[in-house]
Every structure is written in C-alpha cells, then in structure tokens.
Write a protein that holds these residues in place. Structure first.
Motif, short mmCIF file in Angstrom:
data_model
loop_
_atom_site.label_atom_id
_atom_site.label_comp_id
_atom_site.label_asym_id
_atom_site.label_seq_id
_atom_site.Cartn_x
_atom_site.Cartn_y
_atom_site.Cartn_z
N ASN A 212 -6.93 0.67 1.04
CA ASN A 212 -5.57 0.32 1.44
C ASN A 212 -5.57 -0.55 2.69
O ASN A 212 -4.79 -1.50 2.79
N CYS A 213 -6.43 -0.22 3.65
CA CYS A 213 -6.51 -1.02 4.88
C CYS A 213 -6.91 -2.46 4.56
O CYS A 213 -6.34 -3.40 5.12
N LEU B 198 -3.98 5.75 5.66
CA LEU B 198 -4.39 4.86 4.59
C LEU B 198 -5.85 5.07 4.25
O LEU B 198 -6.64 5.52 5.08
N THR B 199 -6.21 4.72 3.04
CA THR B 199 -7.63 4.72 2.65
C THR B 199 -8.25 3.42 3.14
O THR B 199 -7.56 2.47 3.53
N ILE C 267 0.48 5.53 1.05
CA ILE C 267 -0.33 6.65 1.55
C ILE C 267 -0.61 7.56 0.36
O ILE C 267 0.33 7.97 -0.33
N PRO C 268 -1.88 7.88 0.10
CA PRO C 268 -2.17 8.74 -1.04
C PRO C 268 -1.50 10.12 -0.92
O PRO C 268 -1.47 10.71 0.16
N SER D 86 -6.43 -4.08 1.69
CA SER D 86 -5.30 -4.71 1.01
C SER D 86 -4.20 -5.08 2.00
O SER D 86 -3.64 -6.18 1.94
N LEU D 87 -3.90 -4.19 2.91
CA LEU D 87 -2.87 -4.45 3.90
C LEU D 87 -3.29 -5.60 4.81
O LEU D 87 -2.48 -6.47 5.13
N VAL E 196 0.84 -1.20 0.00
CA VAL E 196 0.00 0.00 0.00
C VAL E 196 0.87 1.25 0.00
O VAL E 196 2.04 1.20 0.37
#
Length: 96
Positions: free
Chosen positions: A71-72, A67-68, A55-56, A74-75, A53
């Motif tokens: 993203n959370c 994180l979005t 950070i945007p 996916s992580l 991921v």
C-alpha cells in the motif's frame, strides 16, 4: 515563489479497541470529504489516499490502522503523480 500545498486525506482506519480506537471507522470515512472542503476553501491541492489504498481489515490481515508495504508503494506512486501535476517541471542539469 509561493509554496504549493497538497492536503492528503488518510484512508479510513478500523476500530481497534485494544489501542483505544473505538468507534473510529465511521468518522474516519468522513475525513476525505472534510479535508477536500478545507482544501477548496484554502485554494490548495487535494488528494484522497483512500482512492488508491485501503487499510486492511484486521479480521483478514494487518492491524487495522497501518498501511501494508505494498500500500505504501502504491500510495507513493500516486502521490508522485499528483505532485507532478501541481508543480512546474524542474530542470536539473538541463534534464526534466
């Protein structure tokens, strides 16, 4: 038994002067290598969240620090896979 440890390096964050995060991007990009060296020195597992991921960029979206939701998710999946690699299988009611 002996507890198993997974040291997770965070993805790099962006500079956000409004929150006092000034000149943090470059040092945060070095965190993964430093965390990995510490994990090796201590004989523990390592995972670089930045490989999964990012950070945007606040110029595009997000706040540059967090994180979005995507993203959370996916992580979480990636960490679950890593944990499965380092922990022995667990049987619950005869099911793995």
């Amino acid at each position: 038994g002996t507890p198993r440890v997974l040291l997770v390096a965070p993805p790099p964050v962006w500079d956000r002067e409004v929150w006092g995060f000034v000149s943090v991007r470059e040092p945060s990009e070095r965190c993964a290598a430093l965390f990995e060296a510490q994990a090796r020195a201590r004989g523990v597992a390592f995972f670089d969240a930045g490989t999964v991921v990012a950070i945007p960029d606040p110029r595009d979206a997000g706040d540059g620090i967090h994180l979005t939701a995507a993203n959370c998710a996916s992580l979480g999946r990636a960490l679950a896979d890593k944990v499965r690699q380092i922990l022995p299988p667990v049987l619950i009611d005869g099911v793995q």
